[in-house]
Design an enzyme around this catalytic site. Structure first.
Site, PDB file in Angstrom:
ATOM      1  N   ASP A   1     -13.322   1.345  -8.977  1.00  0.00           N
ATOM      2  CA  ASP A   1     -14.422   2.241  -9.300  1.00  0.00           C
ATOM      3  C   ASP A   1     -14.005   3.245 -10.364  1.00  0.00           C
ATOM      4  O   ASP A   1     -14.788   3.590 -11.262  1.00  0.00           O
ATOM      5  CB  ASP A   1     -14.907   2.965  -8.046  1.00  0.00           C
ATOM      6  CG  ASP A   1     -15.874   2.131  -7.230  1.00  0.00           C
ATOM      7  OD1 ASP A   1     -16.151   0.985  -7.634  1.00  0.00           O
ATOM      8  OD2 ASP A   1     -16.331   2.603  -6.181  1.00  0.00           O
TER       9      ASP A   1
ATOM     10  N   ASP B   1      -1.003   6.560  -6.486  1.00  0.00           N
ATOM     11  CA  ASP B   1      -1.349   7.810  -7.153  1.00  0.00           C
ATOM     12  C   ASP B   1      -0.956   7.771  -8.623  1.00  0.00           C
ATOM     13  O   ASP B   1      -1.679   8.267  -9.493  1.00  0.00           O
ATOM     14  CB  ASP B   1      -0.719   9.013  -6.440  1.00  0.00           C
ATOM     15  CG  ASP B   1       0.703   8.759  -5.973  1.00  0.00           C
ATOM     16  OD1 ASP B   1       1.216   7.644  -6.154  1.00  0.00           O
ATOM     17  OD2 ASP B   1       1.309   9.701  -5.406  1.00  0.00           O
TER      18      ASP B   1
ATOM     19  N   TYR C   1     -10.360  -1.485   6.225  1.00  0.00           N
ATOM     20  CA  TYR C   1     -11.759  -1.811   6.437  1.00  0.00           C
ATOM     21  C   TYR C   1     -11.965  -2.824   7.561  1.00  0.00           C
ATOM     22  O   TYR C   1     -13.058  -2.936   8.101  1.00  0.00           O
ATOM     23  CB  TYR C   1     -12.382  -2.347   5.147  1.00  0.00           C
ATOM     24  CG  TYR C   1     -12.407  -1.360   4.004  1.00  0.00           C
ATOM     25  CD1 TYR C   1     -12.117  -0.017   4.198  1.00  0.00           C
ATOM     26  CD2 TYR C   1     -12.718  -1.768   2.718  1.00  0.00           C
ATOM     27  CE1 TYR C   1     -12.133   0.887   3.156  1.00  0.00           C
ATOM     28  CE2 TYR C   1     -12.746  -0.871   1.662  1.00  0.00           C
ATOM     29  CZ  TYR C   1     -12.450   0.454   1.878  1.00  0.00           C
ATOM     30  OH  TYR C   1     -12.476   1.342   0.836  1.00  0.00           O
TER      31      TYR C   1
ATOM     32  N   ASP D   1     -10.500  -0.715  -3.947  1.00  0.00           N
ATOM     33  CA  ASP D   1     -11.850  -0.175  -3.963  1.00  0.00           C
ATOM     34  C   ASP D   1     -11.897   1.087  -4.820  1.00  0.00           C
ATOM     35  O   ASP D   1     -12.764   1.253  -5.689  1.00  0.00           O
ATOM     36  CB  ASP D   1     -12.271   0.131  -2.520  1.00  0.00           C
ATOM     37  CG  ASP D   1     -13.750   0.441  -2.378  1.00  0.00           C
ATOM     38  OD1 ASP D   1     -14.468   0.440  -3.392  1.00  0.00           O
ATOM     39  OD2 ASP D   1     -14.186   0.684  -1.235  1.00  0.00           O
TER      40      ASP D   1
ATOM     41  N   LYS E   1       1.760   1.949  -1.800  1.00  0.00           N
ATOM     42  CA  LYS E   1       2.239   3.289  -1.436  1.00  0.00           C
ATOM     43  C   LYS E   1       3.452   3.101  -0.527  1.00  0.00           C
ATOM     44  O   LYS E   1       3.523   3.581   0.609  1.00  0.00           O
ATOM     45  CB  LYS E   1       1.125   4.081  -0.736  1.00  0.00           C
ATOM     46  CG  LYS E   1       1.424   5.569  -0.572  1.00  0.00           C
ATOM     47  CD  LYS E   1       1.583   6.304  -1.900  1.00  0.00           C
ATOM     48  CE  LYS E   1       1.760   7.803  -1.662  1.00  0.00           C
ATOM     49  NZ  LYS E   1       2.131   8.525  -2.894  1.00  0.00           N
TER      50      LYS E   1
END
Length: 356
Positions: free
Chosen positions: A250, A222, A142, A246, A190
């Site tokens: 959620d 994952d 971001y 993020d 990851k």
């Protein structure tokens, strides 16, 4: 105690739920003898419309001189539906995080006994869920540069960048929460694919040596996303980078049964910010149907985190629990066939309860 609070209602349902939180904050302040000073400023789409900037300098100055920031929500279909918009409400949120040094988002995920049937997961999977997500907030994709599109518009690119210092700072913070809870930390990355994740794991392994009393596990993102659905009670404290955090927070937010129930805190170098995790929900704006509980619980976190006033925070939480037990809730969590109350009615009831 004197409480200086910056109030940023924002867009959509932000002003409505903020009004309810302020009712509760005033009631708590009066009950416990605090002197309350609040000042309101613009941010988000409404700020773009008014002054052309989603995070105006006047708003930043107010935040810097305040002890805490209460934040509603940002976002507007006007900008969501225009991918070519040069200035977007979300730019204000990113600018705020960067300029205030809000490097860590703390999001507790819990379930409520009276609402277990509202979760999309089976009751036996979600009953007793209680974990905290610690998300790095000012690095990663971001904020990485370069970022943009080619001159012909056919290629777009984002850059994920993390420094050792940024990772160490957030991981240490997460270990601090784990030490106060059940002493279990999950580091999500990851590392089998991404160079930044390999640095995350390397730094986390080094920091882990300083906290031998905490059980540390490392998990690919994952797998973590799958585990949140299969076995959410296995988590205690989760720490991860910006984009992964993020997405995962959620996903985790729906475990409780409604986006309108979960608060969050963003802490960092200057003042701290407290906001509900739901968005601006423009479809509900002005209809008096939005759930104010996440905003009210964000105010509870403000008392606890920003002012070190746990009794005040606990009083708000008890009032929220009582409202749900009494069925004084909005339509999104009202039992089937039961009466639903308006946003302002729920706020009035909780404010009256804490004033008792």
């Amino acid at each position: 105690m004197k409480l200086n609070i910056a109030v940023l209602p924002g867009d959509g349902i932000g002003p409505e739920v903020m009004d309810q939180a302020l009712k509760v904050v005033r009631a708590i302040s009066e009950k416990f003898g605090h002197t309350l000073h609040t000042e309101t400023a613009l941010t988000g789409a409404c700020a773009i419309d008014a002054v052309g900037d989603p995070y105006p300098e006047a708003t930043h100055e107010l935040c810097m001189r305040s002890d805490a920031v209460l934040y509603g929500a940002i976002g507007s279909p006007k900008y969501d539906n225009d991918p070519t918009a040069r200035i977007r409400p979300e730019h204000g949120l990113l600018a705020m995080r960067k300029k205030l040094g809000l490097y860590a988002n703390i999001r507790p995920v819990t379930t409520f006994p009276s609402l277990l049937d509202r979760s999309p997961l089976r009751a036996d999977l979600v009953e007793g869920v209680d974990f905290v997500c610690v998300r790095e907030l000012t690095g990663g994709l971001y904020f990485g540069r370069p970022q943009g599109r080619s001159e012909d518009g056919r290629v777009a690119y984002d850059t994920c960048v993390y420094s050792r210092e940024e990772i160490e700072r957030i991981v240490r913070l997460a270990y601090g929460y784990a030490m106060k809870r059940r002493r279990h930390l999950t580091v999500v990355d990851k590392a089998n694919v991404l160079a930044t994740s390999r640095l995350w794991r390397e730094v986390a392994q080094e920091v882990a040596q300083e906290f031998p009393g905490v059980e540390t596990e490392y998990m690919f993102v994952d797998n973590a996303a799958m585990r949140l659905i299969q076995w959410p009670k296995s988590f205690d404290v989760v720490v991860t980078e910006n984009m992964f955090g993020d997405i995962l927070t959620d996903e985790a937010s729906v475990i409780s049964g409604s986006l309108g129930l979960l608060p969050s805190a963003s802490v960092g170098l200057h003042t701290s910010l407290f906001e509900p995790i739901h968005g601006s929900y423009p479809q509900a704006a002005g209809r008096n149907i939005a759930n104010p509980l996440a905003m009210i619980l964000s105010a509870a976190m403000m008392f606890e985190y920003a002012f070190d006033l746990p009794d005040e925070g606990a009083a708000i939480r008890r009032a929220v629990d009582a409202s749900m037990a009494a069925g004084i809730v909005t339509e999104d969590i009202a039992p089937k066939g039961a009466q639903a109350y308006g946003t302002s009615e729920v706020g009035d009831w909780i404010a009256a309860h804490v004033a008792q």
